[in-house]
Design a protein around this motif. Sequence first.
Motif, mmCIF file in Angstrom:
data_model
loop_
_atom_site.group_PDB
_atom_site.id
_atom_site.type_symbol
_atom_site.label_atom_id
_atom_site.label_comp_id
_atom_site.label_asym_id
_atom_site.label_seq_id
_atom_site.Cartn_x
_atom_site.Cartn_y
_atom_site.Cartn_z
ATOM 1 N N UNK A 295 4.559 -2.241 -4.737
ATOM 2 C CA UNK A 295 3.933 -3.454 -4.188
ATOM 3 C C UNK A 295 2.883 -3.929 -5.178
ATOM 4 N N UNK A 296 3.097 -5.078 -5.751
ATOM 5 C CA UNK A 296 2.153 -5.634 -6.730
ATOM 6 C C UNK A 296 1.578 -6.971 -6.272
ATOM 7 N N UNK B 193 -5.968 -3.614 3.533
ATOM 8 C CA UNK B 193 -5.829 -2.479 2.618
ATOM 9 C C UNK B 193 -5.197 -2.897 1.300
ATOM 10 N N UNK B 194 -4.073 -3.601 1.383
ATOM 11 C CA UNK B 194 -3.348 -3.950 0.168
ATOM 12 C C UNK B 194 -4.165 -4.879 -0.714
ATOM 13 N N UNK B 195 -4.839 -5.840 -0.095
ATOM 14 C CA UNK B 195 -5.669 -6.762 -0.876
ATOM 15 C C UNK B 195 -6.826 -6.019 -1.533
ATOM 16 N N UNK B 196 -7.412 -5.041 -0.839
ATOM 17 C CA UNK B 196 -8.506 -4.260 -1.427
ATOM 18 C C UNK B 196 -8.010 -3.425 -2.603
ATOM 19 N N UNK B 197 -6.836 -2.832 -2.467
ATOM 20 C CA UNK B 197 -6.281 -2.057 -3.576
ATOM 21 C C UNK B 197 -6.043 -2.957 -4.784
ATOM 22 N N UNK C 89 -0.091 4.337 -5.668
ATOM 23 C CA UNK C 89 0.492 5.509 -6.307
ATOM 24 C C UNK C 89 0.655 5.351 -7.805
ATOM 25 N N UNK C 90 1.287 6.332 -8.402
ATOM 26 C CA UNK C 90 1.454 6.345 -9.859
ATOM 27 C C UNK C 90 2.393 5.250 -10.341
#
Length: 390
Positions: A272-273, A157-161, A267-268
Amino acid sequence: MIKIGGQAETGAGLVPGNLEVFTEHELAHYSRHFSLREVGPDGQARLKDASVLLVGLGGLGSPLAMYLAAAGVGRIGIVEFDTVDASNLHRQVLFGNSQVGTAKLASGAERLRDLNPHIAIDEHPCALTRDNARELISRYDLVADGADNFATRYLVNDACVLEGKPLVSASILAFEGQLSVYNQGDGPCYRCLFPVPPPPGVVPSCAEGGVLGVLPGVMGTLQATEVIKLVLGLGDIASGRLVHYDALALAFSNFHFARDPACVICGDEPTITELVDYDAFCGSNAAADSLVPQMSPVEAAELLEATDAIFIDVRDMHERLADSLPRSEHIPLAELLANGVPFPAASQLVIFCATGSRSLLAAESLIKRGYALVHNLDGGLSGWRRAFPS
């Protein structure tokens, strides 16, 4: 690169398309798609130009991969490092008995190329990690996740975002499955629905809790359907919807959810970057944090041959009948936790289960009872069979 989520022309307004981009064999293979006014040559050309990364080639990944290959998705990448086990065959229909003990990736890729020789299969013989996830995912238009653990789900999920890729994700257990499409356009991600993972041990794995063999066939096929819809720009995508399937009731239900403005990654004001330590986040490194010493399969095999160490299998009887270690004792977990073991406290004990999680609980309980020479078999019987396939 295709544009995921664009609207294809449908109905009477469908442009006939140029059939010259297809070979004679492709024309025959895709003839039923050409007959669909909503797909036709233009839609099939979209599929041919598309690329999809599949994470895992297990129960979900098997039907997912086969139907995407058969549909003509032009480039399919597969991340898989495991081998075919006899216990896989009741649900992982991509494989047969002749492939037991072989690498899933090589065997599966061969089957997919036979199913459709007009597409490309990219083989990635590795585990998906935070070191390689973004680079691998960046090469494809979208991702379909068939992982069986929470750490990988959050990683994907995080990698896709971070890479701006849509994610089609499903999960299964016992008689139930669920599916959603995450990170599609302005839609929510996996963390919007599940901000934190459940505590370790609360949700059993399929190896521990069991799964109806046909269930991943249903859910994997639904995943393939959502992937194809995304590529073609057709229909109502399951973004912002968690689709739940109850096989015993033959019932589907939908839970609607929205993007969370406070989500830590989409989120806005995301906190997590970059990718994090997902084993630590999900508590899946419980064995490493435990006071119970871990024993590798190689060390355990040497101990089994050379000493009087007692190997204790804490799985259920049906698991033991299917496969076990020679000269091992059988004490199911519930019985062991309630009554302990009938061996002296000075005994050298090696506890094992399917994956190493139930046996860790058993070993911890024995240490509390005064047993000092207790080890947990790292990776359980699955780890043993990977180390000793024959």
